[in-house]
Design an enzyme around this catalytic site. Sequence first.
Site, PDB file in Angstrom:
ATOM      1  N   ASP A   1       0.839  -1.194   0.000  1.00  0.00           N
ATOM      2  CA  ASP A   1       0.000   0.000   0.000  1.00  0.00           C
ATOM      3  C   ASP A   1       0.880   1.253   0.000  1.00  0.00           C
ATOM      4  OD1 ASP A   1      -3.216   0.496   1.005  1.00  0.00           O
ATOM      5  OD2 ASP A   1      -1.831   2.182   1.079  1.00  0.00           O
ATOM      6  N   ILE A   2       0.513   2.205  -0.825  1.00  0.00           N
ATOM      7  CA  ILE A   2       1.314   3.430  -0.972  1.00  0.00           C
ATOM      8  C   ILE A   2       1.225   4.318   0.286  1.00  0.00           C
ATOM      9  CG2 ILE A   2      -0.418   4.937  -2.062  1.00  0.00           C
ATOM     10  CD1 ILE A   2       1.737   5.558  -4.201  1.00  0.00           C
TER      11      ILE A   2
ATOM     12  N   GLY B   1     -15.504   3.636   3.936  1.00  0.00           N
ATOM     13  CA  GLY B   1     -14.109   4.037   3.744  1.00  0.00           C
ATOM     14  C   GLY B   1     -13.482   3.562   2.451  1.00  0.00           C
ATOM     15  N   GLN B   2     -14.272   2.932   1.565  1.00  0.00           N
ATOM     16  CA  GLN B   2     -13.684   2.484   0.302  1.00  0.00           C
ATOM     17  C   GLN B   2     -13.398   3.687  -0.591  1.00  0.00           C
ATOM     18  OE1 GLN B   2     -15.969  -0.410  -1.957  1.00  0.00           O
ATOM     19  NE2 GLN B   2     -14.241  -0.831  -3.321  1.00  0.00           N
TER      20      GLN B   2
ATOM     21  N   HIS C   1     -10.343  -5.139  -3.178  1.00  0.00           N
ATOM     22  CA  HIS C   1      -9.022  -5.441  -2.611  1.00  0.00           C
ATOM     23  C   HIS C   1      -9.169  -5.836  -1.161  1.00  0.00           C
ATOM     24  CE1 HIS C   1      -9.870  -1.143  -2.316  1.00  0.00           C
ATOM     25  NE2 HIS C   1      -9.224  -1.150  -1.165  1.00  0.00           N
TER      26      HIS C   1
ATOM     27  N   HIS D   1      -7.096  -5.632   2.296  1.00  0.00           N
ATOM     28  CA  HIS D   1      -5.934  -5.078   3.001  1.00  0.00           C
ATOM     29  C   HIS D   1      -5.384  -6.160   3.922  1.00  0.00           C
ATOM     30  CE1 HIS D   1      -6.853  -0.656   2.370  1.00  0.00           C
ATOM     31  NE2 HIS D   1      -8.061  -1.154   2.146  1.00  0.00           N
TER      32      HIS D   1
HETATM   33  P1  AMP Z   1      -9.753   1.584   0.332  1.00  0.00           P
HETATM   34  O1  AMP Z   1      -9.935   2.816   1.171  1.00  0.00           O
HETATM   35  O2  AMP Z   1     -10.139   0.314   1.053  1.00  0.00           O
HETATM   36  O3  AMP Z   1     -10.394   1.719  -1.033  1.00  0.00           O
HETATM   37  O4  AMP Z   1      -8.202   1.442   0.138  1.00  0.00           O
HETATM   38  C1  AMP Z   1      -7.504   1.884  -0.981  1.00  0.00           C
HETATM   39  C2  AMP Z   1      -6.044   1.751  -0.644  1.00  0.00           C
HETATM   40  O5  AMP Z   1      -5.315   1.827  -1.848  1.00  0.00           O
HETATM   41  C3  AMP Z   1      -5.528   2.848   0.292  1.00  0.00           C
HETATM   42  O6  AMP Z   1      -4.981   2.256   1.467  1.00  0.00           O
HETATM   43  C4  AMP Z   1      -4.476   3.553  -0.554  1.00  0.00           C
HETATM   44  O7  AMP Z   1      -3.369   3.969   0.199  1.00  0.00           O
HETATM   45  C5  AMP Z   1      -4.104   2.472  -1.563  1.00  0.00           C
HETATM   46  N1  AMP Z   1      -3.582   2.978  -2.824  1.00  0.00           N
HETATM   47  C6  AMP Z   1      -4.121   3.936  -3.619  1.00  0.00           C
HETATM   48  N2  AMP Z   1      -3.358   4.123  -4.716  1.00  0.00           N
HETATM   49  C7  AMP Z   1      -2.325   3.238  -4.625  1.00  0.00           C
HETATM   50  C8  AMP Z   1      -1.195   2.948  -5.444  1.00  0.00           C
HETATM   51  N3  AMP Z   1      -0.976   3.599  -6.587  1.00  0.00           N
HETATM   52  N4  AMP Z   1      -0.334   1.985  -5.033  1.00  0.00           N
HETATM   53  C9  AMP Z   1      -0.549   1.334  -3.863  1.00  0.00           C
HETATM   54  N5  AMP Z   1      -1.593   1.559  -3.053  1.00  0.00           N
HETATM   55  C10 AMP Z   1      -2.472   2.511  -3.416  1.00  0.00           C
END
Ligand code: AMP
Length: 105
Positions: free
Chosen positions: A29-30, A91-92, A98, A100
């Site tokens: 995760d970024i 929170g999505q 995906h 986590h």
């Molecule tokens: P959610 O809030 O469950 O939709 O989580 C989306 C997740 O994707 C968040 O934790 C972000 O930090 C992660 N994210 C968004 N863009 C990227 C990216 N380019 N590379 C890795 N993680 C990402």
Amino acid sequence: MNDIFLKIINREIPANILYEDEKCIAFYDIHPEQPGHFLVVPKRLSKTILETTDEEASHLIKIAKKLAKENIIDKNIEGFKLKVNSGKSAGQEVFHTHIHVIPYK
Ligand code: AMP
């Protein structure tokens, strides 16, 4: 469609990839909630877990378990959380399913 995870799958943008097979990909995760936080993502687009097939969902869990064992438990980190945010109110932010996987020391 602005599917950021599809861009990672297609290597259009970089990611720190830790696993890939024909059905899913996993990358860090970024913006990690904890060090080592990674995501397990199906290659076929579904917007939320409810849109996945049972086979896709069970494959995602299987790979999340395998990677949690190899990358967290076998590295002596005591615990982890699996989290699937489904819907904006929960929170999505990225509407490509995906899981986590978040380590806790
Ligand atoms: P959610 O809030 O469950 O939709 O989580 C989306 C997740 O994707 C968040 O934790 C972000 O930090 C992660 N994210 C968004 N863009 C990227 C990216 N380019 N590379 C890795 N993680 C990402």
